[in-house]
Scaffold this active site. Structure first.
Site: not given
Ligand code: MN
Length: 424
Positions: A142, A242
């Site tokens: 990521h 999130d």
């Molecule tokens: Mn996050």
């Protein structure tokens, strides 16, 4: 250490589908309500929730020395606070009571409906009161993707990344349980080609595929937790979305990091799967090179093989799975994150939540955000109904699922799901 309740040969007298997330080897913890019950702690087996308050009231937990009232709370914090020896003993006791060889509860037909509640008929509530929430940035795939996209492919990782489990302090007040819808946030953004910023509903709303762990033992201010002891301080894990507003983030994040682009909503799954239950699925993580500082060194297999998926379900349509990732791709382990978090003496409390950061794998279908899946909006995804997505639309529902499976047992987390409503 042998954890009795993890025994893969155990079978329950309750029917459990082979694809269920909740066989007898899982026994996660949550809190539920229904028309009769305001809030009781519960566990899960197959398609049932197990009411722990009722189980205690009927005398099935009498040898455990747990005050019954801890099961009659809005949150699990007081239960978790009793300590791992106690919560582990309860999980072992549940395992015994549900074991097909044990007749105590099995033959007590009169109490069945009081204790076992079909999960389809209850509301699962936010399981813990989160005091502080920290979000890490621990997936190397990521961090590399984001660095490649917004900075420089040759120097995708910041120079600190392989030395520090990078993180920031998030906001606990807007953490909600799966099933709670959210409104598209409004804020300031500045498109790259614009001279001045604009204000309005965010246009680049994204999910972040994460897990989070819940702190199970508090530390004192000034105290540090070693990687070796860290597992004593981790109660269990949940799935975690999130939510992120990428356009708000781009404009606001310099120099102090994300703020309103992240704190408008974060969704967690309702069942806390204990670290104990996850032990059989521990696996080796990425090789860490350069060598980490001694306080971050660890031994043994500390990663966890948790298969993760994300689906988008547009309104009045079927879902499309758009990502399959795995928690095992984390570069920094939970134990390293906690050792780092406390190395300066920062204290943690029972119920604190630590997000993993977006969990991407090396392959494009393993990317854990729309930002990566659509490569900053340059490669739209096509859903089963033919519609395209670069980011998340109004009235889309984002669903995350996760499970562990070895050749013997599958345990899972249930769903982490939320619908995006138009901006207020
Ligand atoms: Mn996050």
């Amino acid at each position: 250490m042998i954890i009795k309740a993890n025994n893969p040969t155990l079978k329950s007298w309750i029917d459990v589908d082979v694809n269920s997330d909740f066989p007898i080897q899982n026994l996660p913890f949550g809190v539920y309500s229904d028309t009769h019950t305001k809030h009781h702690a519960c566990s899960a087996i197959g398609s049932y929730a197990i009411d722990l308050y009722e189980l205690a009231n009927h005398g099935f937990l009498s040898n455990l020395n747990i005050p019954t009232e801890v099961f009659n709370n809005a949150y699990l914090n007081d239960f978790i606070e009793l300590g791992k020896e106690t919560t582990r003993a309860l999980r072992d006791r549940l395992s015994d009571l549900l074991d097909s060889n044990n007749k105590e509860l099995q033959d007590n037909k009169a109490v069945f409906n009081k204790i076992f509640k079909p999960q389809s008929g209850i509301n699962l509530l936010l399981p813990v009161k989160v005091g502080d929430y920290t979000d890490f940035y621990s997936s190397i795939d990521h961090a590399t993707n984001i660095g490649t996209m917004i900075r420089d492919p040759k120097n995708a990782l910041m120079p600190n990344w392989k030395y520090i489990p990078v993180g920031y302090h998030g906001r606990a007040s807007s953490i909600t349980v799966s099933g709670t819808p959210l409104h598209r946030p409004k804020g300031q953004m500045k498109p790259a080609d614009a001279e001045v910023p604009t204000f309005g509903p965010c246009k680049l709303l994204d999910f972040e595929l994460e897990t989070a762990y819940i702190i199970g033992k508090s530390t004192k201010l000034g105290e540090s937790v070693s990687t070796e002891k860290a597992d004593d301080y981790i109660f269990g894990m949940v799935l975690f979305n999130d939510w992120s507003a990428r356009d708000i983030q781009t404009w606001e994040y310099v120099p102090l990091g994300p703020f309103l682009s992240k704190n408008f909503a974060s969704t967690i799954s309702p069942w806390i799967v204990t670290l104990d239950a996850l032990e059989p699925y521990r696996t080796r993580g990425y090789e860490q090179e350069p060598k980490v500082f001694p306080y971050l060194e660890y031994t043994g297999d500390k990663n966890v093989d948790i298969k993760l998926e994300v689906a988008i379900q547009p309104e009045n349509s079927t879902e499309t799975v758009i990502c399959n990732s795995n928690y095992k791709y984390m570069y920094w382990t939970m134990e390293q994150q906690l050792a780092h978090h406390t190395v300066n003496g920062c204290n943690v409390n029972v119920g604190d939540m630590m997000g993993s950061g977006t969990i991407s794998g090396p392959q494009p279908h393993e990317y854990g955000s729309m930002m990566e899946l659509s490569w900053k909006g340059t490669k739209p995804l096509t859903l089963n109904d033919g519609s395209e997505r670069k980011f998340i639309n109004d009235n889309d529902t984002v669903i995350m699922r996760g499970y562990c499976q070895n050749d013997k047992v599958r345990i899972g987390f249930g769903e982490c799901k939320a619908k995006v409503l138009p901006a207020n």
